[in-house]
Design a protein around this motif. Structure first.
Motif: not given
Length: 819
Positions: A715-726, A728-730, A762-766, A773-779
């Motif tokens: 079994l493998f699980y990678r936890g969620p992570r975030s940075d300045a622009q995105s 990412t779900k686990g 791989y599920v991420t929001n950028a 101050n986003p001008t576009n949001i990508t799921n």
């Protein structure tokens, strides 16, 4: 929270240390010696030393290390001593009273031809072997990677993670150096992720995780080094194995490993063929904003259908000039062809949900990769104590061609031709000093020349776009020296490496040339302390760097689509990192714990940023996402990891790992955006200060079922992570395998299910240009491949599944020995 955990761990380490010191007693003595092959005088690793106490009848012992040495601490008493190693005759020492430290000297074992085929395990090789500057993970017993690739093997190594796109990370950082047998190799190729998917797992013997590299290793890779050691035949006579694998989605794979060894030569070969189909999906939902309100949305649903056929071949001949020196030559060749078809449904809608446009984009891409590498190695062992000289020469050529026909609103074709020529010269000298000290010095030269021609033809207008033509050269001359010693329970290895780098970037299309030169020094410190035979601490420091790759330096725009563009940055400077690593190993009977605390400080950190531009596409103003690497100010990365193995019985084994890390980025980025209609230029300021905390964990269970069926679950699980622009779900995934020996243990069947729940996505929001101050949001959701079911069959002849490989006459070409 991280500070509290770190303080707690330090307290636990300190308490354990004090407790262990209190337990020590002066009544113990040491029994030591060195075990070698009588025919070649080469050291035998993992030979078993058995001590039987004549007074208590208690049996203890230990095993020899990579250089054949062993040292066993035991109470004063009368002992009967036996030295054993598979396929060698056992040596017995008569019962004797030992009241002081005793060195048995050099013990020479002779081969026992009558026992070569016995199915006997005297000392089973441990899954994890800890050295002063590395951790070694043996993958031979891992059923979940049968029929897989090198990428699958790495994804099952503690501390390592491979994301759905094939990017390899070590402790959460993708800046890791991958070596084959201690050297850069054509097996990694121009595209490392894709090349690792073509190397069969059956060719890999072990993986070395080097988080605190000594001066012997290249300084490249701020996270550390992953050294993949390939299998080499060692048993006398002619032997080999055949491996066949079939699976769904389509997978046909076969590999053959053959070895012929005589007194003067060792001929080894391995060949592999792979035919695979890999369906996948990519979905994205982009919301464009204007003054905080929704301007429009763009939806892309893409299906991949990737097919590839590849051949790998390696032929080598080792010639034993005499008992102390050998010459080895090998040729490696790879030829692969792929056809990738992606179909994308694209739609754009206004804020009310009304359709603005809909169309289908079809990209039919063909790819060929060819690699050819020649290697020559000379080893001269001046004596049996480790005094030796090693010389290496390596020449490799990699060629890659990609061509794509794109059916779109504006059809086009594009092609990329890349050729890389790599040369390596290396010399390593090892001089033992006394019983417990060693001096090393060496040189390594890496010389790379790459040419890349990217061409776009716009078929709708029948116009010819010259695109881009690049010449890239990088020459690195490195010199190193290091000295190590062991004083009682304390070991140290101190080193210094100097590297002189020269990089030339020649843009033939625009007639621009750029040159960079820098000379750097990289000190390394590795310390070790053995509290008892079962407990030890290690402390490592190293200075590392990350050089920008040719693709990152090339300023030409390379389009993933008409609205998503990647371009390099010729002004990039290297990233420099200072790394610290504190490790602790403890064995409590059937439980083994290996843990580490680490900290890394990087400056000139290279990151890929997203920025938005306004361009005219098909006569309309269109927001375009541009991705480009830049140097940010700094990054601080810290974390800790635990690896545990628990073997309550021979039929039940558990292992698990947990890696927690946090990185903090500081830096600002400014750029100008010009509206093509109004000509007005706006300066955008982005702040990349961010703190990201994440983790990943593995659990592995091996159970022996009735009828001697082996069952393995991972079994493998990678936890969620975030940075300045995105964000990412686990990710949760599971692998399952069953194994059964047949044909009198000469054959093995393995049923393997990879990604049982089909959940490796791989599920991420950028957010662009920034989260605030986003001008576009990508799921977006990306799944590289679907669940894989495969059946693997291995047949061995003139060798045994449980027969231990011998080290006779073999050079462990892993970048040098350990102290």
């Amino acid at each position: 929270m991280t500070k509290k955990i770190t303080i707690l761990l330090c307290c636990l380490f300190g308490a354990t240390f004090l407790f262990a010191q209190k337990k020590e007693t002066s009544k113990n003595i040491k029994i030591s010696g060195k075990i070698v092959d009588a025919a070649t005088n080469q050291p035998l690793e993992y030979a078993t030393v058995i001590l039987k106490d004549g007074k208590t009848q208690k049996v203890t012992g230990g095993i020899s290390d990579q250089k054949g040495f062993f040292s066993i601490e035991t109470p004063k008493s009368t002992y009967e001593i036996r030295i054993e190693f598979i396929s060698f005759k056992t040596i017995k020492f008569p019962s004797q009273e030992i009241n002081a430290n005793k060195n048995l000297g050099i013990i020479k074992l002779k081969e026992d031809a009558a026992n070569l085929d016995e199915v006997v395990v005297i000392a089973e090789k441990s899954t994890v072997d800890i050295r002063l500057d590395k951790k070694i993970y043996n993958v031979g017993k891992d059923m979940t990677v049968k029929g897989g690739t090198a990428s699958d093997v790495l994804d099952n190594v503690p501390s390592v993670d491979v994301d759905p796109e094939g990017t390899v990370s070590l402790r959460g950082s993708s800046n890791v150096r991958i070596l084959i047998d201690g050297k850069p190799s054509a097996l990694v190729g121009l595209n490392g992720a894709e090349a690792l998917r073509q190397l069969p797992s059956d060719a890999i013997e072990r993986v070395e995780v080097i988080t605190s590299p000594s001066a012997r290793y290249d300084s490249e890779g701020t996270a550390g080094i992953l050294n993949i050691i390939l299998r080499k035949g060692r048993a006398t006579g002619f032997n080999g194995s055949v491996n066949v694998n079939v699976g769904d989605p389509r997978l046909y794979q076969t590999s053959v490993n053959l070895n012929l060894r005589t007194e003067k030569i060792n001929l080894f070969t391995n060949f592999g063929y792979r035919d695979r189909r890999g369906p996948g999906r990519y979905n994205s939902d982009i919301t464009y904003l204007s003054n905080g309100s929704i301007d429009s949305t763009r939806i892309e649903n893409r299906n991949f259908d990737r097919a590839s056929k590849s051949f790998n071949g390696n032929v080598g001949l080792e010639y034993f000039i005499n008992k102390k020196s050998s010459l080895t030559g090998s040729v490696f060749v790879r030829d692969s062809k792929g056809q990738n078809l992606s179909t994308t449904q694209i739609g754009s809608f206004d804020p009310s949900g009304n359709s603005l446009f809909n169309f289908v984009r079809i990209q039919d891409e063909g790819e060929t990769d060819q690699s050819l590498q020649f290697s020559l190695n000379y080893v001269n062992n001046f004596n049996d104590k480790g005094h030796k000289l090693t010389l290496d020469y390596q020449y490799g050529v990699d060629k890659e061609n990609e061509s794509a026909i794109i059916t779109d609103l504006r059809p086009e074709t594009n092609s990329t031709d890349e050729t890389s020529i790599d040369k390596l010269l290396q010399a390593d000298y090892v001089l033992p000093i006394g019983e417990n000290a060693q001096f090393e010095a060496g040189y390594r030269g890496n010389f790379e020349t790459l040419t890349s021609d990217y061409l776009v033809t716009l078929t709708s207008a029948n116009e010819f776009n010259p695109s881009n033509n690049l010449e890239f050269t990088q020459n690195v001359n490195a010199f190193y020296t290091q000295y190590g010693s062991k004083i009682n329970r304390f070991s140290y290895l101190l080193g210094l490496r100097a590297e002189l780098t020269k990089i030339n970037v020649n843009l033939l299309t625009s007639q621009e040339k750029f040159t960079k030169k820098y000379t750097d020094f990289f000190p390394t410190v590795n310390l070790g302390y053995e509290i008892t035979e079962d407990q030890s601490f290690t402390l490592g420091y190293s200075r590392r760097l990350r050089r920008p790759r040719s693709r990152f330096l090339n300023p030409f725009e390379n389009r993933a689509s008409r609205t998503v563009i990647f371009k390099g940055n010729v002004d990039l400077d290297p990233t420099y990192t200072n790394s610290f690593d504190l490790g602790y190993l403890n064995k409590w009977g059937k439980l083994t714990l290996n843990s580490s605390i680490y900290y890394q400080r990087s400056t000139n950190d290279i990151v890929r940023v997203n920025r938005q531009e306004i361009r005219i596409i098909d006569g309309k103003e269109t927001n375009v996402l541009v991705r480009q690497p830049i140097n940010l100010a700094s990054e601080d990365r810290m974390g800790f990891e635990f690896n545990a193995n628990y073997n309550p019985s021979r039929k039940l084994r558990f292992s698990g790992s947990f890696n927690f890390f946090q990185f903090k980025t500081n830096g600002d980025y400014s750029y100008d955006v010009t509206n093509p209609s109004t000509g007005i230029t706006t300066t955008i300021n982005q702040n990349f200060d961010a703190t990201n905390t994440s983790w990943f964990t593995r659990f592995d269970a091996r159970v022996t079922l009735p009828a001697s069926i082996e069952w393995q679950t991972r079994l493998f699980y990678r936890g969620p992570r975030s940075d300045a622009q995105s964000d990412t779900k686990g990710i949760l995934s599971a692998n399952l395998a069953f194994s059964k020996d047949i044909l009198k243990d000469k054959g093995t069947l393995v049923l393997n299910v990879s990604d049982v729940f089909n959940s490796r996505k791989y599920v991420t929001n950028a957010f662009a240009p920034s989260r605030e101050n986003p001008t576009n949001i990508t799921n977006q959701t990306f799944q590289w491949r679907m669940r894989q079911i495969s059946l693997n069959f291995t047949y061995r002849f003139n060798q045994n599944k449980k027969q231990k490989n011998r080290n006779s006459g073999e050079r462990e070409d892993d970048g040098g020995g350990e102290f």
